[in-house]
Design a protein around this motif. Structure first.
Motif, PDB file in Angstrom:
ATOM      1  N   VAL A  90       0.844  -1.204   0.000  1.00  0.00           N
ATOM      2  CA  VAL A  90       0.000   0.000   0.000  1.00  0.00           C
ATOM      3  C   VAL A  90       0.881   1.256   0.000  1.00  0.00           C
ATOM      4  CG1 VAL A  90      -1.628   1.351   1.400  1.00  0.00           C
ATOM      5  CG2 VAL A  90      -1.988  -1.109   1.080  1.00  0.00           C
ATOM      6  N   ALA A  91       1.933   1.213   0.779  1.00  0.00           N
ATOM      7  CA  ALA A  91       2.850   2.356   0.821  1.00  0.00           C
ATOM      8  C   ALA A  91       3.512   2.560  -0.541  1.00  0.00           C
ATOM      9  CB  ALA A  91       3.897   2.142   1.914  1.00  0.00           C
ATOM     10  N   GLU A  92       3.795   1.475  -1.234  1.00  0.00           N
ATOM     11  CA  GLU A  92       4.360   1.569  -2.591  1.00  0.00           C
ATOM     12  C   GLU A  92       3.367   2.243  -3.546  1.00  0.00           C
ATOM     13  OE1 GLU A  92       7.338   0.559  -3.749  1.00  0.00           O
ATOM     14  OE2 GLU A  92       7.989  -1.259  -2.677  1.00  0.00           O
ATOM     15  N   GLN A  93       2.111   1.869  -3.430  1.00  0.00           N
ATOM     16  CA  GLN A  93       1.085   2.510  -4.272  1.00  0.00           C
ATOM     17  C   GLN A  93       1.023   4.009  -4.004  1.00  0.00           C
ATOM     18  OE1 GLN A  93      -2.806   0.550  -3.875  1.00  0.00           O
ATOM     19  NE2 GLN A  93      -1.736  -1.399  -3.622  1.00  0.00           N
ATOM     20  N   LEU A  94       1.122   4.351  -2.734  1.00  0.00           N
ATOM     21  CA  LEU A  94       1.116   5.763  -2.361  1.00  0.00           C
ATOM     22  C   LEU A  94       2.307   6.487  -2.990  1.00  0.00           C
ATOM     23  CD1 LEU A  94       0.146   8.183  -0.645  1.00  0.00           C
ATOM     24  CD2 LEU A  94       1.369   7.195   1.299  1.00  0.00           C
ATOM     25  N   LEU A  95       3.458   5.871  -2.933  1.00  0.00           N
ATOM     26  CA  LEU A  95       4.653   6.471  -3.532  1.00  0.00           C
ATOM     27  C   LEU A  95       4.486   6.639  -5.042  1.00  0.00           C
ATOM     28  CD1 LEU A  95       7.362   4.598  -1.444  1.00  0.00           C
ATOM     29  CD2 LEU A  95       7.158   7.084  -1.647  1.00  0.00           C
ATOM     30  N   SER A  96       3.914   5.649  -5.702  1.00  0.00           N
ATOM     31  CA  SER A  96       3.705   5.742  -7.149  1.00  0.00           C
ATOM     32  C   SER A  96       2.765   6.898  -7.489  1.00  0.00           C
ATOM     33  CB  SER A  96       3.086   4.450  -7.690  1.00  0.00           C
ATOM     34  OG  SER A  96       3.929   3.370  -7.462  1.00  0.00           O
ATOM     35  N   LYS A  97       1.730   7.013  -6.706  1.00  0.00           N
ATOM     36  CA  LYS A  97       0.757   8.083  -6.954  1.00  0.00           C
ATOM     37  C   LYS A  97       1.415   9.459  -6.750  1.00  0.00           C
ATOM     38  CE  LYS A  97      -3.346   6.825  -7.338  1.00  0.00           C
ATOM     39  NZ  LYS A  97      -3.937   6.209  -8.556  1.00  0.00           N
ATOM     40  N   ILE A  98       2.232   9.560  -5.747  1.00  0.00           N
ATOM     41  CA  ILE A  98       2.940  10.821  -5.518  1.00  0.00           C
ATOM     42  C   ILE A  98       3.879  11.105  -6.688  1.00  0.00           C
ATOM     43  CG2 ILE A  98       4.661  11.978  -4.051  1.00  0.00           C
ATOM     44  CD1 ILE A  98       3.386  10.462  -1.653  1.00  0.00           C
ATOM     45  N   ASP A  99       4.503  10.063  -7.216  1.00  0.00           N
ATOM     46  CA  ASP A  99       5.402  10.260  -8.360  1.00  0.00           C
ATOM     47  C   ASP A  99       4.636  10.731  -9.602  1.00  0.00           C
ATOM     48  OD1 ASP A  99       7.547   9.605  -6.811  1.00  0.00           O
ATOM     49  OD2 ASP A  99       7.747   7.558  -7.544  1.00  0.00           O
ATOM     50  N   GLU A 100       3.419  10.245  -9.784  1.00  0.00           N
ATOM     51  CA  GLU A 100       2.586  10.733 -10.898  1.00  0.00           C
ATOM     52  C   GLU A 100       2.315  12.226 -10.751  1.00  0.00           C
ATOM     53  OE1 GLU A 100      -0.948   8.519 -12.404  1.00  0.00           O
ATOM     54  OE2 GLU A 100      -0.438   7.072 -10.834  1.00  0.00           O
ATOM     55  N   ILE A 101       2.016  12.615  -9.527  1.00  0.00           N
ATOM     56  CA  ILE A 101       1.779  14.041  -9.247  1.00  0.00           C
ATOM     57  C   ILE A 101       3.057  14.838  -9.471  1.00  0.00           C
ATOM     58  CG2 ILE A 101       1.355  15.678  -7.364  1.00  0.00           C
ATOM     59  CD1 ILE A 101      -0.708  13.598  -6.276  1.00  0.00           C
ATOM     60  N   ALA A 102       4.178  14.296  -8.995  1.00  0.00           N
ATOM     61  CA  ALA A 102       5.457  15.003  -9.124  1.00  0.00           C
ATOM     62  C   ALA A 102       5.809  15.215 -10.603  1.00  0.00           C
ATOM     63  CB  ALA A 102       6.559  14.226  -8.411  1.00  0.00           C
ATOM     64  N   LYS A 103       5.509  14.221 -11.418  1.00  0.00           N
ATOM     65  CA  LYS A 103       5.802  14.339 -12.849  1.00  0.00           C
ATOM     66  C   LYS A 103       5.028  15.530 -13.454  1.00  0.00           C
ATOM     67  CE  LYS A 103       5.875  11.533 -17.071  1.00  0.00           C
ATOM     68  NZ  LYS A 103       4.849  12.311 -17.822  1.00  0.00           N
ATOM     69  N   ILE A 104       3.781  15.615 -13.122  1.00  0.00           N
ATOM     70  CA  ILE A 104       2.969  16.742 -13.607  1.00  0.00           C
ATOM     71  C   ILE A 104       3.487  18.056 -13.038  1.00  0.00           C
ATOM     72  CG2 ILE A 104       0.666  17.799 -13.490  1.00  0.00           C
ATOM     73  CD1 ILE A 104      -0.489  14.963 -13.667  1.00  0.00           C
ATOM     74  N   PHE A 105       3.788  18.039 -11.745  1.00  0.00           N
ATOM     75  CA  PHE A 105       4.311  19.245 -11.099  1.00  0.00           C
ATOM     76  C   PHE A 105       5.510  19.799 -11.859  1.00  0.00           C
ATOM     77  CE2 PHE A 105       7.334  21.280  -8.221  1.00  0.00           C
ATOM     78  CZ  PHE A 105       6.553  22.211  -7.571  1.00  0.00           C
ATOM     79  N   TRP A 106       6.471  18.924 -12.146  1.00  0.00           N
ATOM     80  CA  TRP A 106       7.691  19.407 -12.796  1.00  0.00           C
ATOM     81  C   TRP A 106       7.451  19.770 -14.256  1.00  0.00           C
ATOM     82  CZ3 TRP A 106      11.029  21.411  -9.748  1.00  0.00           C
ATOM     83  CH2 TRP A 106      11.144  20.928  -8.436  1.00  0.00           C
ATOM     84  N   GLU A 107       6.464  19.159 -14.891  1.00  0.00           N
ATOM     85  CA  GLU A 107       6.083  19.600 -16.245  1.00  0.00           C
ATOM     86  C   GLU A 107       5.530  21.026 -16.219  1.00  0.00           C
ATOM     87  OE1 GLU A 107       4.783  15.172 -17.957  1.00  0.00           O
ATOM     88  OE2 GLU A 107       3.324  16.803 -17.930  1.00  0.00           O
ATOM     89  N   THR A 108       4.749  21.321 -15.199  1.00  0.00           N
ATOM     90  CA  THR A 108       4.177  22.681 -15.130  1.00  0.00           C
ATOM     91  C   THR A 108       5.262  23.709 -14.811  1.00  0.00           C
ATOM     92  OG1 THR A 108       3.619  22.522 -12.790  1.00  0.00           O
ATOM     93  CG2 THR A 108       1.933  21.793 -14.361  1.00  0.00           C
TER      94      THR A 108
END
Ligand code: NI
Ligand code: NI
Ligand code: NI
Ligand code: NI
Ligand code: NI
Ligand code: NI
Lengths: 131, 131, 131, 131, 131, 131
Positions: free
Chosen positions: C110-128
């Protein structure tokens, strides 16, 4: 549970003071404490129970805090004259959210007593608002 | 102001979850924010104004927190399907309690907008409770 | 593990706003949550496990907080138009740090899933940030 | 500003211990402190300035906290033997985030000194990770 | 226990700075930690023990915080010159309130060691006040 | 200022309960409040004054909290019977740390009144310890 809850005048507290107070803040947390007790008694999973105790500790502390704010910041000398048992009521209510009450016991009956005591305070609160 | 306020079912939040939620918690703090703005505009004493800004910052943060809890913990996927603007509503409401809203401005009109936005959320909340 | 980590531009958040934001803050706490889950599964000592649950509760809450700040304070209307799933992504990520996720379960997956989801957000963040 | 920031191994801290530490947490808050100082100097609006001081106080406290955690919880006796100035470095860094530093002054140069001191600590931190 | 305790000059801390510091703040919390350990060992009720661990975690954190404040904010360069082991003393004392000390163990002997270390610090503190 | 301060039995509070209580915790913060008032009156620098108000707000809140804990958690029904003015004493003391007292005014005389009221409570506290 009401089918639709109308927008009501709710109130808060701070030490500006903003002048907004409401016993609902204490009651909300006490409702949470009671629901936690109910769930604790119905669930013997040790992880769940540990989490319940952690959260019940926090919610009980919030009950105490909201009541203390009302007692110190909302109620004034004339109120305490008019309601001579008000000090004791608050002292008992905050004790009921502490070690001898909802912090120390995961007991729905104790949480109910806490809710009743808060309701007694709320009744007086709204009477003073009327005055 | 109502002359007597009946005891109502109020509700809270935590991550057990206790299952108790209520938009009143956000509204209470937003009422406080609005009262602080009113008093700020009516009082030019610099000590009072500094204190008002300190407390408005805290109360606005509490508004944001209570709204975030509802958005993440109470509302589920089916709600977001049924109310497609719900995400945006929460995003706008929390922004209205931030730097571009009630934190950044001691403006009663901004605080009113925040209250209205919370009421829109509360309306949806209570509709979902009905369902 | 890198042998030497260069000084990088890191970023923060507040509601001045200072203008500094960084998904690393959420990821840091989620890494901690995962490490706690790993240690919890590997250690059956009851005192250790209780402490792990206490701390996991706090770290998960910090994950939620840091994500909420990004969602409300960093991302603006044009971002949500460009990334239509961004609201849902944040809602799912914060839920993954709550009762149905890393608070409710001491499960490294579950913690891994949370990390993956945060990484998806981070990818968008850095694109913006690029835009 | 980098065009795209790769996902990096970030790290946290707690007293389980989870074993995850990272000087980035202190640096993030110090970056915020510096940005606040910059904005403070560029804006003479009294409401803005009061808010900047409120937030700078909080961010500086977070810098101190994150540094204290590293000093007490991450670094062990052999590190202090190998780096005899490490105690003093942490003491100076935390002082630079206090009354004699970024709390007491809204001065970007002071915030820069704080950032430099944190970078000195970070350099040692990552060397010890290598070892 | 003394039969009557005279009003004494006590002292606090903040980062104005107010100039008031006192090792008693750390000692008070460490006394609490020790009492919690004693009660923990004498009571095998699982609810009580979970609550004891929750509270011991908080009290230990307060010990660390109060010590960190003294180390960073009260003691100055000349003190560290005069007492060359002062850095190490604080480092050991704060470690004794962490995972390797009173957080990680519900052991009255560990709490006693923490108290002794605080007393060593207090002795130096009051010597510097004399100077 | 005493030349050397002996190690004394100090005491704390929590809701285990650990059984350790001490009015010194409230007094320490009130001493800080008084020192802040003194410095505020002696320094007209606007940045300093804003910081003083921020910190005085926090220290006053801590005074209230420590007093509330004593009132609810240490004192029991027999104490309130023996000292009939004890409720009022605590109510006045906490009010003196609020909007009508040391929060609302940067006035050393008000802080002195707060200290006196705390000393009245401390006197009773130590009498009950004797009993
Ligand atoms: Ni208020
Ligand atoms: Ni809940
Ligand atoms: Ni910021
Ligand atoms: Ni950790
Ligand atoms: Ni101070
Ligand atoms: Ni205690």
């Amino acid at each position: 549970m009401k089918l639709f809850r109308p927008t009501i005048i709710v109130s808060a507290h701070c030490d500006l003071p903003c002048g907004v107070y409401d016993p609902a803040q204490a009651r909300i947390e006490a409702e949470s404490v009671k629901a936690i007790c109910d769930k604790y008694q119905a669930n013997t999973d040790p992880e769940f129970r540990t989490r319940a105790l952690i959260i019940k500790e926090q919610r009980s502390e919030l009950v105490k805090h909201h009541l203390w704010v009302l007692w110190t910041d909302y109620f004034k000398a004339p109120h305490f004259e008019k309601y001579p048992n008000l000090h004791q009521l608050f002292n008992e209510a905050t004790k009921l959210a502490g070690a001898g009450g909802s912090k120390g016991q995961a007991d729905s009956a104790v949480a109910e007593q806490l809710l009743s005591k808060i309701d007694e305070i709320a009744k007086i609160f709204w009477e003073t608002k009327q005055a």
